[in-house]
Design a protein around this motif. Structure first.
Motif, short mmCIF file in Angstrom:
data_model
loop_
_atom_site.label_atom_id
_atom_site.label_comp_id
_atom_site.label_asym_id
_atom_site.label_seq_id
_atom_site.Cartn_x
_atom_site.Cartn_y
_atom_site.Cartn_z
N ASP A 296 4.69 -3.30 4.46
CA ASP A 296 3.43 -2.97 5.12
C ASP A 296 3.69 -2.57 6.56
N THR B 207 -1.59 -10.38 11.93
CA THR B 207 -1.94 -10.63 10.52
C THR B 207 -0.82 -11.40 9.83
N LYS C 229 0.85 -1.19 0.00
CA LYS C 229 0.00 0.00 0.00
C LYS C 229 0.88 1.24 0.00
N THR D 136 0.35 -5.47 15.84
CA THR D 136 0.47 -6.57 16.80
C THR D 136 1.24 -7.76 16.21
C1 PRP Z 1 -3.04 -3.07 8.53
C2 PRP Z 1 -1.83 -3.63 7.82
C3 PRP Z 1 -1.87 -5.09 8.17
C4 PRP Z 1 -2.47 -5.06 9.57
C5 PRP Z 1 -1.37 -5.17 10.60
O1 PRP Z 1 -4.14 -3.31 7.73
O2 PRP Z 1 -1.91 -3.40 6.42
O3 PRP Z 1 -2.68 -5.80 7.28
O4 PRP Z 1 -3.14 -3.81 9.75
O5 PRP Z 1 -1.89 -5.21 11.91
P1 PRP Z 1 -1.45 -6.32 12.96
O6 PRP Z 1 0.05 -6.39 12.97
O7 PRP Z 1 -2.01 -5.83 14.27
O8 PRP Z 1 -2.06 -7.62 12.53
P2 PRP Z 1 -5.51 -2.57 7.96
O9 PRP Z 1 -6.15 -3.04 9.23
O10 PRP Z 1 -5.28 -1.12 7.87
O11 PRP Z 1 -6.42 -3.14 6.78
P3 PRP Z 1 -6.16 -3.28 5.19
O12 PRP Z 1 -5.49 -4.59 4.98
O13 PRP Z 1 -7.52 -3.23 4.60
O14 PRP Z 1 -5.31 -2.14 4.75
#
Ligand code: PRP
Length: 211
Positions: free
Chosen positions: A157, A164, A118, A161
């Protein structure tokens, strides 16, 4: 009165209580309202609710005098803004991630490296700086799928936490930057509304969170 751009979503949840603690309580719940502009109780600020990626542009063009922006979004936008305060919340890391086995294969097998993100400008700049040829695919979200299903070798990215990445079997290979919410200010507004901007900075400064 100052107009402050606030990014909806992840940063807004933490920005609202932060601003309220500093005396800039919105007239209505920003997270709940579907209005695009909301005055504050103190009357010194009006909030402009915008998509996170659009916030730097609104501030750079002077539609908003200032705003709260994630460092990740600021890095990607390249907007010419003043950044007087690290507000300290919404902490995350901008990283290069991918499947664990990628590193074991060695960089020679990966030229040009394919990257999904992104944050295409940040990604391009990162690999260019290392002298690694790369092709960057810009995705709007869920970038992990790019690496899981083979569109790309890596993703660039944010990680908050780490859940993901873990749930998708991906690991961090490199860290690019520590990110958090910043106060960004339009250059002209900094001088034209010096008193108001200074008061805002001084008020918010007292509530910034250290790492
Ligand atoms: C963000 C980022 C990861 C996630 C990381 O996505 O792009 O996918 O959060 O967070 P974590 O380490 O706590 O798991 P976002 O929630 O903004 O959604 P998106 O994928 O739609 O951009």
């Amino acid at each position: 009165m100052l107009r402050m751009a606030l990014p909806t979503g992840r940063v807004l949840k933490q920005a609202e209580p932060f601003l309220a603690a500093a005396g800039y309580t919105p007239l209505e719940s920003l997270s709940a309202t579907r209005k695009l502009t909301v005055p504050s109780k103190c009357g010194r600020v009006e909030y402009l609710l915008v998509k996170p990626v659009d916030a730097p542009l609104y501030i750079e063009q002077g539609v908003a005098d200032c705003g709260v922006c994630g460092k990740d979004v600021l890095m990607e936008s390249g907007a010419d803004l003043l950044e007087p305060l690290d507000l300290g919340f919404a902490r995350c890391r901008m990283v290069v991630a991918g499947k664990p086995e990628i590193e074991r294969r060695g960089d020679n097998l990966l030229s040009p490296v394919r990257v999904a993100s992104k944050f295409p400008h940040v990604a391009q700049h990162h690999f260019e700086k290392k002298g690694v040829p790369c092709t960057v695919f810009k995705l709007a979200g869920s970038v992990e799928i790019g690496a899981v299903l083979g569109l790309s070798h890596y993703i660039v990215d944010i990680v908050e936490t780490g859940t993901t990445l873990k749930e998708n079997g991906l690991v961090v290979h490199e860290e690019i930057a520590e990110c958090s919410a910043r106060l960004a200010v339009n250059r002209a507004a900094w001088y034209a509304k010096l008193g108001e901007v200074h008061e805002l900075v001084e008020q918010l400064k007292q509530h910034c969170q250290s790492p």
